[in-house]
Structures are given as structure tokens and as C-alpha cells.
Design an enzyme around this catalytic site. Structure first.
Site, PDB file in Angstrom:
ATOM      1  N   LYS A  65       0.812  -1.229   0.000  1.00 55.45           N
ATOM      2  CA  LYS A  65       0.000   0.000   0.000  1.00 55.45           C
ATOM      3  C   LYS A  65       0.842   1.274   0.000  1.00 55.45           C
ATOM      4  CE  LYS A  65      -4.203  -1.835   2.073  1.00 55.45           C
ATOM      5  NZ  LYS A  65      -5.288  -1.629   3.046  1.00 55.45           N
ATOM      6  N   GLY A 128      -0.741   2.213  13.326  1.00 53.31           N
ATOM      7  CA  GLY A 128      -0.043   1.682  12.149  1.00 53.31           C
ATOM      8  C   GLY A 128      -0.714   2.168  10.876  1.00 53.31           C
TER       9      GLY A 128
HETATM   10  P1  ATR Z   1      -0.961  -2.130  10.215  1.00 53.34           P
HETATM   11  O1  ATR Z   1      -0.451  -1.599   8.935  1.00 53.34           O
HETATM   12  O2  ATR Z   1      -1.789  -3.367  10.125  1.00 53.34           O
HETATM   13  O3  ATR Z   1      -1.613  -1.102  11.058  1.00 53.34           O
HETATM   14  P2  ATR Z   1       1.436  -2.022  11.792  1.00 53.34           P
HETATM   15  O4  ATR Z   1       1.901  -0.783  11.140  1.00 53.34           O
HETATM   16  O5  ATR Z   1       2.412  -3.099  12.093  1.00 53.34           O
HETATM   17  O6  ATR Z   1       0.334  -2.727  10.937  1.00 53.34           O
HETATM   18  O7  ATR Z   1       0.656  -1.613  13.106  1.00 53.34           O
HETATM   19  C1  ATR Z   1       0.110  -2.554  13.962  1.00 53.34           C
HETATM   20  C2  ATR Z   1      -0.613  -1.827  15.073  1.00 53.34           C
HETATM   21  O8  ATR Z   1      -1.142  -2.786  15.999  1.00 53.34           O
HETATM   22  C3  ATR Z   1       0.273  -0.918  15.887  1.00 53.34           C
HETATM   23  O9  ATR Z   1      -0.505   0.159  16.341  1.00 53.34           O
HETATM   24  C4  ATR Z   1       0.707  -1.835  17.035  1.00 53.34           C
HETATM   25  O10 ATR Z   1       1.130  -1.163  18.189  1.00 53.34           O
HETATM   26  P3  ATR Z   1       2.678  -0.672  18.300  1.00 53.34           P
HETATM   27  O11 ATR Z   1       2.795   0.530  17.433  1.00 53.34           O
HETATM   28  O12 ATR Z   1       2.876  -0.363  19.738  1.00 53.34           O
HETATM   29  O13 ATR Z   1       3.505  -1.826  17.823  1.00 53.34           O
HETATM   30  C5  ATR Z   1      -0.587  -2.544  17.291  1.00 53.34           C
HETATM   31  N1  ATR Z   1      -0.472  -3.821  17.987  1.00 53.34           N
HETATM   32  C6  ATR Z   1      -0.069  -5.000  17.483  1.00 53.34           C
HETATM   33  N2  ATR Z   1      -0.140  -5.980  18.396  1.00 53.34           N
HETATM   34  C7  ATR Z   1      -0.623  -5.411  19.535  1.00 53.34           C
HETATM   35  C8  ATR Z   1      -0.945  -5.893  20.844  1.00 53.34           C
HETATM   36  N3  ATR Z   1      -0.793  -7.172  21.176  1.00 53.34           N
HETATM   37  N4  ATR Z   1      -1.424  -5.001  21.735  1.00 53.34           N
HETATM   38  C9  ATR Z   1      -1.591  -3.704  21.405  1.00 53.34           C
HETATM   39  N5  ATR Z   1      -1.314  -3.193  20.201  1.00 53.34           N
HETATM   40  C10 ATR Z   1      -0.842  -4.027  19.270  1.00 53.34           C
END
Ligand code: ATR
Length: 272
Positions: A65, A128
Site C-alpha cells: 500500500k 499503524g
Molecule cells: P498495520 O499496517 O496493520 O496497522 P502495523 O503498522 O504493524 O500494521 O501496526 C500494527 C498496530 O497494531 C500498531 O498500532 C501496534 O502497536 P505498536 O505501534 O505499539 O507496535 C498494534 N499492535 C499489534 N499488536 C498489539 C498488541 N498485542 N497489543 C496492542 N497493540 C498491538
């Protein structure tokens, strides 16, 4: 027959060909819609090939994307601000990049669920690419305020910086939710995919709150289970958003707006 496709890696799990075939039937459009797996590092080549062979448009999914932003000659404002493109359209004026994820979410909430976002207190969880893609369309509905929280608070702060002049916005970590209630709580994290719960206080949900998980799959996600246990009155997964964002892409390409409800029902029936 005009050709369209979704491009990603991996791509086998995609429901987009099913959705667009259903839209095409419903709207009497002479078009085909395929799924293309592009190698990592081979995105722009795959797009160029598709375009040269007469392709009219692409949906772009993980992990391309952001690459798609670079490929576009023109970007819509919502794609520009999201810094992510999920829809490409090829015509005489070049390559247009759009992002229909946010408007898909807004439509699903306001049209399918019938819940207005105007003057509401919104909590957006995650910072994210998914959260970035929906922030502007949410703000454009005129919520009373929108709080973005993230496990890593700095990322939430950085995310809202670009949208600061667009509405009543704040950012923080999960601790900043304490003693607040929200009308609409949206999970834009990837936590559901790992089966993980979010550290949300039960009292942030109210009996008339909507808890919306942008993830979808069989049964309730952990966020949905948590919201139900905390007393949220309306709880849904993101299947409706998936179909609604596809409908916006279809509209951009064909100039016709398909009816999303029969297609959502078809997908639910296929899951059973
Ligand atoms: P995407 O493009 O799917 O949004 P990403 O950029 O990897 O993927 O973002 C994932 C999001 O999910 C982030 O906000 C991440 O939090 P961090 O920025 O602190 O990593 C969040 N996330 C993933 N696993 C999580 C968990 N177990 N608890 C809380 N937040 C989570």
C-alpha cells in the site's frame, strides 16, 4: 471486458475477486477481476505489466500500500494524508491513487449500522498503516473529539501531528483512556490476528457504545469478546468495511455504486 485485479503478497486469502464479481453481476458491468501475487520488490514491475496488458485498475493490499503511493501520478487527498493507496485507476490522465479504507469504514458505521459519527466521542486504537488510513475520513464526519491510543504512545503522537488542523484530536497510550467513556471504539491494531486482548478499562464502553473491530474472521475477535463482556451495546467485526471499501473502489472505476448488503450476506453465508 475491462480487466481489474487485486495485487498483494500473500494473496490466496483475498475475498476481493468474490466481492467484485458479485458487484459486477449486480450492476451489469462487463469486467473481470483477478488476484495477482507480486514478489516482494517486484510490485512496480507487476503493475506496469498489468497496465501494459490493458488493465484498468488495481486494488493494492499488504505489503504494497505504501509502494503504491510512489507509483501514482496523482493522489486523492485522502490517499495523500494516509500515505497509503489501496486503489489504482489507469486512464488517459495517468495513474490515480486513492484510499477507500476510511470511507469504507465510515459508510459501514453510518449507512449499514445507522450510527452517526457527528458530535460523537471516538477512540481509535492503533497507530499503524490501518489507523493512518482511516483517520481523515473519521475526522471529516465531525466527531466531538477523537483520541488515538497506541501501545507505543509516541507513534500515536506522530500520527496525529499531520492531522492537527482537522478537528478535536488527541493522542496517547492506553493509560490515557482511564475514566473516559466513548461512543465509538475502533480497533485498528493487529492484536486480534494474534488472538490478543487490548488493555482497555471496562468502563470505557457504555451501553450505547459501538465497538468496531476492523479485523474479521470466523466468530468474535478478542476485542469483540472484550467489548461484549464490558457491556458495549453494538459490536461488529470489519467484514462490512471490507465490502464497503471495495464498493468505493468499484465506484471509482465504474461510476456505479453497488449495494453492499447482499454481498455482505453472501460472504457471511460462505463462512458458515
Ligand atoms: P498495520 O499496517 O496493520 O496497522 P502495523 O503498522 O504493524 O500494521 O501496526 C500494527 C498496530 O497494531 C500498531 O498500532 C501496534 O502497536 P505498536 O505501534 O505499539 O507496535 C498494534 N499492535 C499489534 N499488536 C498489539 C498488541 N498485542 N497489543 C496492542 N497493540 C498491538
Amino acid at each position: 471486458t475491462d480487466r481489474y485485479a487485486v495485487i498483494g503478497n500473500p494473496i490466496s486469502q483475498t475475498k476481493s475477486p468474490l466481492i467484485h464479481a458479485a458487484f459486477a453481476r449486480q450492476c451489469g458491468q462487463d469486467m473481470s477481476y483477478a488476484a495477482i501475487s507480486a514478489p516482494i520488490g517486484g510490485f512496480s514491475q507487476a503493475v506496469a505489466d498489468f497496465c501494459r496488458e490493458g488493465g484498468k485498475g488495481l486494488n493494492v493490499t499488504i505489503p504494497f500500500k505504501v509502494d503504491a503511493v510512489m507509483i501514482a501520478d496523482h493522489l486523492t487527498e485522502r490517499a495523500q494524508l494516509a500515505q497509503a493507496v489501496n486503489t489504482l485507476r489507469f486512464d488517459e490522465s495517468g495513474v490515480l491513487g486513492d484510499n477507500t479504507d476510511g470511507i469504507g469504514l465510515v459508510h459501514d458505521i453510518q449507512v449499514r449500522l445507522g450510527i452517526s459519527l457527528r458530535h460523537k466521542r471516538i477512540l481509535l486504537i492503533g497507530a499503524g498503516g490501518v489507523a493512518r488510513g482511516v483517520l481523515l475520513p473519521l475526522l471529516e464526519e465531525g466527531p466531538a473529539r477523537l483520541l488515538v491510543v497506541n501501545r507505543t504512545p509516541d507513534k500515536a503522537e506522530a500520527l496525529i501531528a499531520r492531522f492537527a488542523d482537522r478537528g478535536h484530536l488527541a493522542a496517547g497510550g492506553f493509560a490515557d483512556i482511564a475514566d473516559q467513556q466513548f461512543d465509538v471504539l475502533i480497533n485498528a491494531t493487529s492484536a486480534s490476528f494474534g488472538g490478543e486482548c487490548l488493555p482497555l478499562p471496562a468502563d470505557c464502553f457504555a451501553p450505547d457504545s459501538l465497538a468496531y473491530d476492523m479485523a474479521y474472521g470466523r466468530g468474535n475477535t478478542p476485542f469483540m469478546t472484550q467489548a461484549l463482556a464490558s457491556g458495549a451495546g453494538f459490536v461488529t467485526d470489519g467484514l462490512g468495511m471490507l465490502v464497503a471499501q471495495a464498493a468505493e473502489s468499484f465506484f471509482l472505476w465504474r461510476g456505479v455504486r453497488p449495494d453492499v448488503l447482499p454481498v455482505i450476506e453472501m460472504l457471511i453465508a460462505a463462512q458458515r
